[in-house]
Motif scaffolding. Structure first.
Motif, short mmCIF file in Angstrom:
data_model
loop_
_atom_site.label_atom_id
_atom_site.label_comp_id
_atom_site.label_asym_id
_atom_site.label_seq_id
_atom_site.Cartn_x
_atom_site.Cartn_y
_atom_site.Cartn_z
N ALA A 127 0.84 -1.20 0.00
CA ALA A 127 0.00 0.00 0.00
C ALA A 127 0.87 1.25 0.00
O ALA A 127 2.08 1.20 0.27
CB ALA A 127 -0.92 0.01 1.22
N SER A 128 0.23 2.36 -0.29
CA SER A 128 0.90 3.67 -0.25
C SER A 128 0.21 4.54 0.78
O SER A 128 -1.01 4.46 0.98
CB SER A 128 0.83 4.34 -1.62
OG SER A 128 1.25 5.69 -1.55
N LEU A 129 0.99 5.39 1.43
CA LEU A 129 0.44 6.39 2.34
C LEU A 129 0.45 7.77 1.69
O LEU A 129 0.16 8.77 2.34
CB LEU A 129 1.24 6.43 3.65
CG LEU A 129 1.34 5.11 4.41
CD1 LEU A 129 2.18 5.29 5.67
CD2 LEU A 129 -0.04 4.58 4.77
N GLY A 130 0.78 7.82 0.40
CA GLY A 130 0.84 9.10 -0.30
C GLY A 130 2.12 9.84 -0.06
O GLY A 130 2.18 11.06 -0.18
N GLY A 131 3.19 9.16 0.24
CA GLY A 131 4.50 9.75 0.51
C GLY A 131 5.45 8.72 1.08
O GLY A 131 6.65 8.81 0.93
N CYS A 132 4.88 7.74 1.75
CA CYS A 132 5.61 6.58 2.24
C CYS A 132 4.92 5.32 1.71
O CYS A 132 3.78 5.38 1.24
CB CYS A 132 5.59 6.53 3.77
SG CYS A 132 6.72 7.69 4.60
N SER A 133 5.63 4.22 1.82
CA SER A 133 5.07 2.92 1.46
C SER A 133 4.65 2.18 2.73
O SER A 133 5.04 2.54 3.83
CB SER A 133 6.09 2.10 0.67
OG SER A 133 6.47 2.77 -0.52
N ALA A 134 3.85 1.13 2.57
CA ALA A 134 3.33 0.38 3.69
C ALA A 134 2.87 -0.98 3.18
O ALA A 134 2.92 -1.25 1.98
CB ALA A 134 2.18 1.12 4.37
N SER A 135 2.39 -1.83 4.09
CA SER A 135 1.88 -3.13 3.66
C SER A 135 0.92 -3.68 4.71
O SER A 135 1.04 -3.39 5.91
CB SER A 135 3.03 -4.12 3.43
OG SER A 135 3.88 -4.18 4.56
N PHE A 136 -0.03 -4.49 4.25
CA PHE A 136 -0.96 -5.16 5.14
C PHE A 136 -0.30 -6.40 5.73
O PHE A 136 0.33 -7.18 5.00
CB PHE A 136 -2.23 -5.55 4.39
CG PHE A 136 -3.09 -4.38 4.03
CD1 PHE A 136 -3.90 -3.77 4.98
CD2 PHE A 136 -3.10 -3.88 2.73
CE1 PHE A 136 -4.70 -2.69 4.65
CE2 PHE A 136 -3.89 -2.79 2.39
CZ PHE A 136 -4.70 -2.19 3.35
N VAL A 137 -0.46 -6.58 7.04
CA VAL A 137 0.17 -7.71 7.70
C VAL A 137 -0.82 -8.50 8.56
O VAL A 137 -0.42 -9.29 9.41
CB VAL A 137 1.38 -7.26 8.56
CG1 VAL A 137 2.55 -6.87 7.68
CG2 VAL A 137 0.99 -6.11 9.50
N SER A 138 -2.11 -8.28 8.34
CA SER A 138 -3.13 -9.10 9.01
C SER A 138 -4.41 -9.05 8.20
O SER A 138 -4.60 -8.13 7.39
CB SER A 138 -3.39 -8.58 10.44
OG SER A 138 -4.45 -7.63 10.47
N PRO A 139 -5.32 -9.99 8.45
CA PRO A 139 -6.61 -9.96 7.74
C PRO A 139 -7.55 -8.87 8.25
O PRO A 139 -8.61 -8.67 7.68
CB PRO A 139 -7.18 -11.36 8.02
CG PRO A 139 -6.56 -11.77 9.30
CD PRO A 139 -5.18 -11.19 9.29
N GLU A 140 -7.13 -8.14 9.30
CA GLU A 140 -7.96 -7.11 9.89
C GLU A 140 -7.47 -5.71 9.56
O GLU A 140 -7.69 -4.77 10.33
CB GLU A 140 -8.01 -7.30 11.41
CG GLU A 140 -8.66 -8.60 11.84
CD GLU A 140 -10.13 -8.67 11.43
OE1 GLU A 140 -10.83 -7.66 11.55
OE2 GLU A 140 -10.56 -9.76 10.98
N GLY A 141 -6.83 -5.54 8.42
CA GLY A 141 -6.46 -4.22 7.95
C GLY A 141 -5.31 -3.57 8.68
O GLY A 141 -5.12 -2.35 8.59
N LEU A 142 -4.51 -4.34 9.41
CA LEU A 142 -3.35 -3.80 10.11
C LEU A 142 -2.26 -3.50 9.09
O LEU A 142 -1.92 -4.35 8.26
CB LEU A 142 -2.84 -4.80 11.15
CG LEU A 142 -1.76 -4.29 12.10
CD1 LEU A 142 -2.29 -3.17 13.00
CD2 LEU A 142 -1.21 -5.44 12.94
N VAL A 143 -1.71 -2.30 9.16
CA VAL A 143 -0.73 -1.82 8.19
C VAL A 143 0.55 -1.45 8.92
O VAL A 143 0.53 -0.70 9.90
CB VAL A 143 -1.28 -0.59 7.43
CG1 VAL A 143 -0.19 0.09 6.63
CG2 VAL A 143 -2.42 -1.01 6.52
N VAL A 144 1.68 -1.95 8.44
CA VAL A 144 2.97 -1.61 9.02
C VAL A 144 3.73 -0.70 8.07
O VAL A 144 3.68 -0.86 6.85
CB VAL A 144 3.80 -2.88 9.35
CG1 VAL A 144 4.19 -3.65 8.08
CG2 VAL A 144 5.02 -2.53 10.18
N THR A 145 4.41 0.27 8.65
CA THR A 145 5.22 1.21 7.89
C THR A 145 6.32 1.71 8.81
O THR A 145 6.56 1.13 9.88
CB THR A 145 4.35 2.36 7.33
OG1 THR A 145 5.15 3.20 6.49
CG2 THR A 145 3.75 3.19 8.45
#
Length: 707
Positions: free
Chosen positions: A59-77
């Motif tokens: 995923a993108s945060l619009g300036g940084c990158s990120a990624s989903f790490v759970s089925p409940e929408g948890l995003v790590v960056t």
């Protein structure tokens, strides 16, 4: 005009250069053999599809990158990517910047700063033919720019007929190719967890861009949607988003020499710029830019000294300025170290000799090269003027007034005819930016910043400055500018977005009066820039087609410069030898203790130090190291915007986060050198160890399948 197919321009006809390249998913087939050679164990074909795992977990945060790490929408960056939200939710007596933040439950997760978004990749498709429809070689630069913009807006409007989609069209290879990137825009983003700054920013600016590094640069957001699964603004009734896929946390950590891959949204690189552009940037622009940032940073520090509330408000701006300042210093040093000017000149000479060696190639690309040289000289002359003018926008109320007045003028046009950034699709983000000011603004500090910006502005040659702005500012005076303006009030500031231009022109608010006075000059400057951009696209697109043909004749493929779109890159975990020293690929917990002084920026939390001294490593120690690894080096090719990018192992599992590079390697924005370039990652084992042993984030560890 020579014709190249999209497949040829995207490198599918030739093998890749190992190590270098921020590759588009569609280029995966052309580098599949090298990926296998380097050690990937998943099918490289999986990387060709941004709609499938693992890339659809990115995923993108619009300036940084990120990624989903759970089925409940948890995003790590990265920690520094959630820093703005940590700052926004902090205040004296509730200092999450210092203490960190951990929500004990879903109900305790707090909204991110206004404007915080998570963009979920859905598609990346070639739209070159639609973008170049209607272009002719006889057009003026401005007409060409306007036709390209009209084509872009039409494509975006069609794409965004789908609810809650954010679409954009970006140029590749100087405008020889265009891709449309489609993303789901998630509007309800909540802060879940950020460690204390003594972990997330351990080493501060002292260690920034340095090795060895011991920084826990991670943080977590969560994506929320309405109960029917649609994207919706914040509501207590919203529920966690369920991504189509999420990254699995690796059970086994990395070792020296292991394959790694990074996926994210790298910002901007300039590797395909001309030798003259490189020379100007490193001899003239970057030295001026470095001083420009340093003076701004010093102004913030001086203006906020002794005022904790003001320090919190300007913490994010200061950190950003200091980061760019150090990056620029590294690029200047790196350019000298690798002989960038000579390297670029030699590469360009070889390419242009190839053009000149064949009459057909000369006919196809010779005129474009000459035209591009003229355009570059023109653009270079304007760069420093634009830089110093931009300092005025550091004054937040002036920027707010200029933004609101431009909205009023743009609303006089049909939506499709408005400038990008001022269409109906952009209003919500504008409201959020103007709302953020309430927790990032202090009138006393803002005035000091404006005074410093006016000093920058005074360095512009008189004939390039805006006489109307200067006259109006002199008439009003700085005292009245701040004493008489009502724009410091959020409701008042936002209300201006709905007023007609006539209301601005009749207003007695001093910042509004300044914005109105600056309008004619702003319009003239934009039109001149657009004419230049249109001419640049025409020449550079043809020039780059020639460069791609030249590379293909040598059996090479070249990745396009980074432009904020989804890319992947790959390499190996490895250290580096330097004169008189050797960099090992991993740092460990013991280095935190050795560095610790008890004072910023080396003031590790007492609980963390106790766990290290007790050798309470749990299951996170690396057998080869006998302790928990903290950060590691790799050869992956990255740049700004990659911050927060997931690092994956050969099986496509999560093994850490990309967060930095070494100071010698930042020159890779202009020229990649595999000998000196190293990226820095936070090891997932250090992240998980802290979550369990220091911060007690067991809820999140269970959610990610670690416990």
């Amino acid at each position: 005009m020579a014709a190249l197919s999209a497949a040829t321009m995207l490198g599918t006809a030739a093998p890749a250069i190992a190590a270098e390249g921020m590759w588009l998913p569609s280029q995966a087939p052309s580098i599949a053999a090298d990926l296998r050679k380097e050690g990937i164990q998943i099918d490289p074909a999986l990387l060709a599809n941004p709609k499938a795992a693992p890339l659809n977990a990115i995923a993108s945060l619009g300036g940084c990158s990120a990624s989903f790490v759970s089925p409940e929408g948890l995003v790590v960056t990265n920690h520094h990517c959630v820093y703005g939200s940590v700052q926004y939710n902090s205040k004296p007596g509730q200092d999450y910047l210092t203490d960190g933040f951990l929500a004990p439950s879903l109900a305790d997760e707090v909204p991110g700063a206004p404007g915080t978004r998570i963009f979920v990749i859905e598609d990346l498709r070639d739209v070159t033919s639609a973008m170049t429809r209607g272009l002719t070689d006889r057009m003026s630069g401005l007409a060409r720019y306007e036709r390209i913009e009209a084509n872009r807006k039409a494509l975006i409007a069609e794409c965004e007929k789908q609810a809650s989609r954010r679409c954009d069209v970006r140029a590749y290879y100087g405008g020889a190719t265009y891709f449309l990137q489609q993303q789901l825009e998630i509007k309800d983003v909540r802060l879940v967890y950020a460690p204390a700054s003594a972990i997330g920013n351990y080493g501060g600016e002292v260690d920034n861009w340095q090795w060895p590094r011991h920084t826990g640069d991670w943080g977590f957001y969560r994506a929320y949607v309405a109960k029917d699964g649609s994207s919706a603004p914040y509501s207590k009734d919203n529920v966690p988003y369920r991504p189509k896929s999420f990254l699995k946390i690796a059970k086994q950590g990395l070792n020296d020499g292991d394959f790694v891959m990074v996926a994210g949204f790298p910002g901007v690189t300039y590797r395909h710029r001309t030798a003259e552009e490189a020379k100007f940037n490193f001899e003239t622009y970057f030295p001026a830019f470095q001083k420009f940032l340093s003076d701004y940073s010093d102004t913030i520090v001086r203006a906020t000294a002794g005022d904790r509330g003001a320090t919190i408000k300007y913490a994010s701006a200061l950190r950003s300025a200091d980061n760019y300042k150090k990056n620029t210093a590294g690029q200047l040093a790196g350019a000298e170290a690798i002989g960038l000017a000579g390297r670029k000149a030699a590469e360009e000479q070889a390419y242009r000799a190839w053009i000149a060696a064949d009459p057909a190639r000369q006919a196809d690309y010779g005129a474009a090269a000459a035209a591009l040289d003229r355009i570059v000289a023109e653009a270079n002359a304007q760069e420093l003027v634009d830089l110093r003018k931009s300092a005025l926008n550091r004054a937040q109320l002036l920027l707010a007034a200029r933004t609101a007045y431009r909205w009023a003028k743009e609303r006089e046009k049909p939506d499709a005819g408005r400038d990008a950034g001022y269409q109906d699709r952009d209003r919500a983000q504008t409201v959020e930016r103007l709302t953020q000011i309430e927790r990032r603004f202090d009138p006393r500090v803002d005035r000091i910043i404006l005074e410093q910006a006016l000093g920058e502005y005074a360095l512009i040659p008189a004939d390039k400055r805006d006489a109307a702005f200067e006259a109006k500012l002199k008439e009003i005076g700085l005292d009245r500018l701040y004493a008489d303006s009502k724009l410091g009030d959020t409701a008042t500031r936002l209300a201006w977005l709905d007023k007609p231009a006539a209301a601005f022109e009749a207003s007695d608010d001093p910042f509004i009066r300044l914005a109105v006075a600056m309008w004619p000059g702003d319009v003239a400057a934009r039109n001149a820039a657009r004419d230049l951009e249109g001419r640049d696209q025409q020449a550079r697109a043809e020039y780059m087609k020639g460069m791609l043909a030249y590379a293909e004749s040598q059996g090479r493929a070249i990745a396009p410069d980074a432009n904020g779109s989804l890319r992947f890159t790959y390499g190996k975990v490895t250290g580096k030898a330097r004169d008189g020293m050797s960099w090992s690929p991993f740092t460990t917990l013991q280095g935190i203790v050795e560095k610790d002084t008890g004072r910023e920026p080396f003031n590790a939390p007492a609980k963390q130090l106790a766990a290290i001294k007790a050798k309470d490593y749990g299951s996170y120690a690396a057998p080869a190291l006998g302790t928990v690894p903290v950060n590691y080096l790799s050869t992956v090719d990255t740049t700004g915007g990659n911050s927060g990018s997931a690092t994956l192992n050969a099986q496509g599992e999560f093994v850490g986060l990309l967060f930095d590079g070494t100071i010698e390697g930042v020159i890779s924005n202009w020229a990649f050198d595999p000998v000196i370039t190293r990226s820095i990652h936070v090891d997932s084992r250090y992240m998980l160890w802290n979550m369990e042993k220091v911060d007690g984030a067991d809820r999140l560890l269970t959610e990610m399948g670690v416990k």
